[in-house]
Design an enzyme around this catalytic site. Structure first.
Site: not given
Ligand code: APR
Length: 308
Positions: A148, A175
């Site tokens: 990310d 996530h």
């Protein structure tokens, strides 16, 4: 003796990661999959590339857990990827079964390994692997926040027209769609992007990062991203094998840190040969606390749904 890294799941993420491992020459590699022939074929193909890469690494493809014995690091990529319209959470039950089996078997043959979990929904699957392996929590770590953060770095670099090498970013929390990109801690050569970009532009980049995986799923139509996920896992493998002690955002088991007890979430950690060696606790502002808590709550709900 060379290090040994076992990659479980010889699909898109697993095979790309195996390539990075043998191409770099950092370690020998075992590529495991239940789909008889696939890991063997991909390993043979990769072996035949080694002379061209001047790599001394060896790679073995297998469907037998015995071949993974005495691994230093085991990466779990086995499971099902997303299709268009699916969230990472839609994979919950099916992938929990896969990760349970994999973690138990891999732990049996490599009791001293560090496990890295890639399979989605990643924070929850890391918890599954932790419970089923019987390992200490420091040795079971999730890959997600590095990915990310890499996506956020890319979008910031494009926006500012600077090299992505000069951009550092932190994306924390779970996530999933509620991940928490942290603009205050995202910098270009040390300068926070809050000094360089308007709030509106930062918001747009944050949204694109949160949707970064889904954007690729829509384009690919038949699966999800794999090059950047594999590169993120490779970064962790390198850090562990070489005992680099880098500060990286990873899913770590929180034992009171950030007000969370008994769940995995993306936080900055110091990563070394023994796994998570330290969790770095940042001082969040009110908005960051609210966003982080919301993200953790969604991870907790999934863990509770599984009943682990
Ligand atoms: N044991 C070992 N391998 C398994 C098992 C199992 N029990 N079940 C499935 N697999 C294998 C499949 O045979 C397949 O080769 O896992 C592999 C998954 O590969 P892909 O379908 O190509 O999926 P990939 O894109 O690699 O993603 C894997 O990582 O990023 C996450 O969301 C993604 O959960 C997904 C995982």
């Amino acid at each position: 003796m060379n290090s040994r890294v076992s990659v479980i799941g010889a699909g898109n993420v697993g095979a790309s990661l195996a390539q990075m491992i043998v191409q770099s020459g950092i370690s020998d590699c075992v590529l495991f999959d239940i789909m008889e022939g696939v890991p063997q074929g991909k390993a043979l193909d990769l072996s035949e590339a080694c002379p061209l890469w001047s790599s001394a690494s060896s790679i073995k493809g297998t469907s037998s857990y015995e071949d993974t014995a005495e691994s230093d690091v085991v990466i779990i990529t086995a499971g099902f990827p997303r299709k268009p319209g699916m969230s990472r959470d839609d994979l919950l039950t099916a992938n929990a079964e896969v990760v349970s089996t994999v973690a138990q078997n891999a732990a049996k043959y490599s009791p001293d390994a560090v496990f890295i979990v890639v399979t989605n929904p990643m924070d929850v699957m890391t918890q599954v692997a932790f419970v089923k392996s019987g390992f200490k929590h420091e040795k079971v770590i999730g890959m997600g926040a590095i990915l990310d953060s890499a996506r956020f770095r890319t979008f910031v670099a494009w926006e500012l027209g600077v090299s992505c090498q000069d951009v550092e970013a932190l994306v924390l929390g779970g996530h999933g769609d509620l991940m928490v990109p942290m603009p205050r801690f995202t910098t270009v050569k040390g300068v926070s992007i809050t000094e360089l970009l308007s709030a509106d532009r930062i918001d747009a980049l944050v949204q694109r990062t949160r949707q970064g995986g889904a954007e690729i799923v829509v384009l690919l139509k038949t699966g999800s991203a794999y090059y950047a996920p594999a590169a993120s896992a490779f970064e962790m493998v390198k850090c562990i094998l070489l005992d680099e002690k880098r500060m990286l955002p990873c899913a770590a088991y929180l034992n009171g840190q950030y007000g969370v007890n008994g769940y995995y979430a993306g936080v900055p950690v110091v990563l070394g040969r023994s796994g998570v060696e330290k969790i770095i606790e940042l001082k969040f502002n009110e908005q960051e606390i609210a966003d982080f808590d919301k993200s953790i709550k969604s991870v907790q709900e999934l863990v509770q749904k599984l009943g682990i």
